[in-house]
Each structure stands twice: as C-alpha cells, then as structure tokens.
Design an enzyme around this catalytic site. Structure first.
Site, short mmCIF file in Angstrom:
data_model
loop_
_atom_site.label_atom_id
_atom_site.label_comp_id
_atom_site.label_asym_id
_atom_site.label_seq_id
_atom_site.Cartn_x
_atom_site.Cartn_y
_atom_site.Cartn_z
N HIS A 1 0.75 -1.04 0.41
CA HIS A 1 0.06 -0.37 0.14
C HIS A 1 0.90 1.53 -0.20
CE1 HIS A 1 -3.85 -2.73 0.90
NE2 HIS A 1 -2.57 -2.80 1.93
N SER B 1 13.92 20.29 -16.49
CA SER B 1 13.00 21.45 -16.41
C SER B 1 13.03 22.50 -17.68
CB SER B 1 11.98 21.17 -15.05
OG SER B 1 11.25 22.90 -14.67
#
Length: 433
Positions: free
Chosen positions: A143, A264
């Site tokens: 999880h 970026s």
C-alpha cells in the site's frame, strides 16, 4: 507508426515495399507448389521471379489501386506488367485473403522476432541488477507503506521472472499466428488442393489453418495482441517502480542523467523520471490494441472485411511500440543509479517498526494468544510511530512482554539477516527460469 517511437527495423518491416515483396514470395510459393502438382507449366515461377523480384514499385501499384480500388488486383496487375505472359498463372484458384493473411502472419512473426530480441536485452539487464544487488537491503512496501525488509535484488529478480512469463506468452502467440491458408474463396479448396497449400505454406514457414474460411481465424491474432498487452503491463510495472524510487522523499534510485541533459525549462535543479513516465504512457497505449483485436474475431459468416482496416493500423503500431518499449526499458534498467545508502536510510527510518511481526511471533511461541500479542505489539508500534519513543525500548520496558521475552529473544526478533536469509535462494530460483 510515429517515427519518434519506431525503430528503423520495424519501419522497414511494415513498409509497402516489404509487404509487396512478401506478397510476391507467397504467389511464387503457391505457383511452385502448383508446378510440382502439374497444374502450372514448369518454369513459370522462375520466369516471374527473374522479371519481377527486386523490381516492384509501390508507387506504380498505388496507381493501379487508384483505378481498381483493390490492393491485390493492383499488385497482380503490376507483376503482370513486369513479368508478362507467365504472370497469368499466378493466383490460380486463390483469393485475396490467401495472400493477405499469409503476409500478415509473416510480418507479425518477423516483428515478434525483433520484440523478443529486445525483451532478452531487458531480461539480461534485470538479471545483472538482481545479481549486483542480491544482498542490498531495502524496505519492502505494501500500500506504499513500509512493510518488512527485502533486498533490491529481489525486486529485479521479480521483474526478470515476470518478463520471462511474458516472453513465453509471446512465443506461444507467435507460433499460433504462424498460420496461413491457400484454400480459395471460402476455404473449401474448390479450385485448389490441400497438398498445394501445405507445400506452399511450408516453404514460407507457415502451417495451414485447421478449418479455413475465406480468412485465417482471428482469435489467433487476438491472442498475439493480448500477449503484447501482457508485455506492456510487465514493462509498466518496472517504470512505475522506478518512478516511485526517484521521488525526492524516497530517493532510492534514479534514472541516468546525461551531461547536458535538462530536467525542466523553469527549474534547473530538476531530474525527472522521464523514461519511466514515457514507458508507462506507451504501455497504456499498447494495451489498448488488444480490444480491437478481440473485436475482430467475430466476423460475418465466412468473412467480412471489418477487420482489415483495424489490422492495417494495429499491426504496425502495436509491434513498433512493443519493440520500442522493451529496448527503452533495457536502457533504463542498465543505466539506473541505485542509491544503496538511501535504501539503508529509509530502512532505518521507522526505528525498526518493521520487526513488529517477528516480535508478535516470538510472543505467540512463548504461549501468548495471538490477538493479545498483536494488540500489545501494536500499542508500542503506534506509540513509536507517533514520536512516543524508540520501538525496541518501548517493548523492552513493557513488563508483560519482558516476562515472556528475554533480551536474547528480542534481539532475535530484531535480526535483519534473519529476515533476509532466504532472499538469495529466491533470486537463484528466479534466475534459473
């Protein structure tokens, strides 16, 4: 096929020129089988081959198709232009799908060979990483939450094993579509003979369809595209794992970042998992092709051509994508920068909370009811997680637990090597497959 995601080998495989070359091979194979059976004059195939092979013009065939509105007739018209009178014996008793389906089978088989070669590169990269990090401890997660320790080698071994199953499925699918039919209009050999079909197809590396209609049954092709979808899912699992590892808060592994590479346009500090994200996106697309392939299975009676336009698209696109992603994934795994120190740091992040099950089991072995033991251990684990102290110290200070567990018992429960003692054997088992 988008050139950005298509290697030149796959582009050539699905080119018009290569397709027409295959069509000529099929027609000549059938012609030679008919010559052997005595239904076509001896030397016909050689005569056509000498005049047409290597001289086919896709542009000229397209000119014929503009007039005939039929691709195979356009092709045969062009061959007749090149070869003259002997070409009249081509396609004797055959129908268009006899050529088209055999050619599609050959192209899919050729594409599968390219994909399998790339898949072997990817499995090789996973194998090397599994051996390299056989004993590198890291936290296992369920999880997305810290669970119990594993080794990084186990992760790569898991990828290797899953890709092996995907490989076996693709090999089976390739064998299942290596099928043709030279059986005439509705597959009854009305103007042919099954022996001619068998001989011609064998020379092409194909076997006859069990019960032909006008086409080869499309459940075969559906299985092929489902195998590609399964492969896509296996590759995506690798990409998704790397994306999680590269998160700033995790930092356990990063994609290779080349000199001069930019992450970026706005933020000079960024290193983004662009290869992994690309693989996840392409895997979604690749999986989508199985749906139209399944819908191609149910055709009207002995056939219609609703499948044809679909296959013209999904054949090149799906195989080119599969070929591309396995090779990109191989490069990703090969170049992955594994941060062993960060793995250890994350492993130690919770102060040993992942030893909770081992403590629980020690208490059970000492005679405590499982649910009672669970609640005792959970109480201290939650307190430690909330900043209430060191987990092991909290356990040692509990009188009820201390009455049952000695310091040696507690040390045994907190032994990392004990948890990982079978990891190497699991990796060996995976790599032996």
């Amino acid at each position: 096929m988008i050139s950005r995601y298509t290697r030149s080998e796959l582009a050539a495989l699905w080119s018009d020129g290569h397709r027409y070359d295959i069509w000529l091979r099929i027609e000549l194979a059938a012609c030679e089988a008919m010559e052997a059976a005595g239904s076509v004059p001896q030397g016909t195939a050689d005569a056509v081959r000498s005049r047409a092979e290597g001289r086919l013009s896709p542009a000229r065939i397209l000119e014929h198709e503009e007039r005939t509105r039929h691709d195979v007739i356009a092709f045969l018209s062009h061959v007749e232009e090149l070869a003259g009178e002997p070409a009249r014996w081509l396609h004797l008793g055959m129908t268009s799908s006899d050529v088209l389906d055999a050619a599609f089978a050959i192209q899919l088989s050729e594409a599968a060979g390219q994909i399998l070669a790339g898949l072997d590169q990817l499995r090789g990269a996973c194998r090397r990483r599994a051996l390299e990090h056989r004993a590198t401890p890291m936290i296992g997660r369920s999880h997305g939450i810290h669970a119990e320790p594993i080794t990084a080698g186990l992760v790569f071994a898991g990828f290797y094993a899953e890709l092996g199953r995907a490989r076996a499925a693709l090999v089976h699918a390739r064998d299942e579509i290596a099928v043709g039919k030279i059986a005439g209009a509705v597959g009854t050999y009305a103007n042919l003979d099954p022996a001619i079909e068998a001989k011609a197809l064998a020379s092409l590396g194909l076997v006859p369809e069990t019960v032909p209609t006008q086409i080869v049954a499309r459940d075969r092709h559906a299985g092929f595209f489902q195998a590609l979808a399964r492969l896509a899912a296996a590759v995506e699992r690798i990409g998704l794992t790397v994306r999680h590892w590269q998160r700033t808060e995790v930092g356990e592994a990063t994609e290779a970042f080349g000199k001069g590479q930019k992450g970026s346009s706005a933020m000079p500090h960024k290193k983004n998992p662009i290869l992994s994200e690309n693989l996840c996106g392409l895997a979604r697309l690749l999986r989508s092709y199985q749906q139209p392939a399944l819908e191609n299975v149910a055709l009207w009676h002995e056939r219609d051509i609703s499948h044809s336009s679909v296959e013209r698209m999904i054949g090149p696109d799906a195989t080119a994508l599969a070929d591309f992603i396995v090779r990109r994934a191989a490069s990703l795994v090969d170049g992955l920068v594994v941060n062993v120190a960060r793995m250890r740091q994350n492993l130690d992040l919770t102060g040993g909370l992942f030893f909770s099950e081992a403590v629980l089991l020690e208490l059970v072995r000492k005679g405590l009811a499982r649910q009672t033991a669970y609640e005792m251990v959970q109480r201290h684990a939650l307190a430690a997680a909330g900043g209430g102290g060191d987990f092991r110290s909290l356990l040692a200070a509990d009188a009820e637990i201390g009455a049952r567990l000695s310091s040696a018992d507690l040390a045994r429960a907190f032994n990392l090597e004990h948890h990982l003692r079978h990891a190497s054997a699991i990796i060996d088992r995976a790599l032996a497959g």
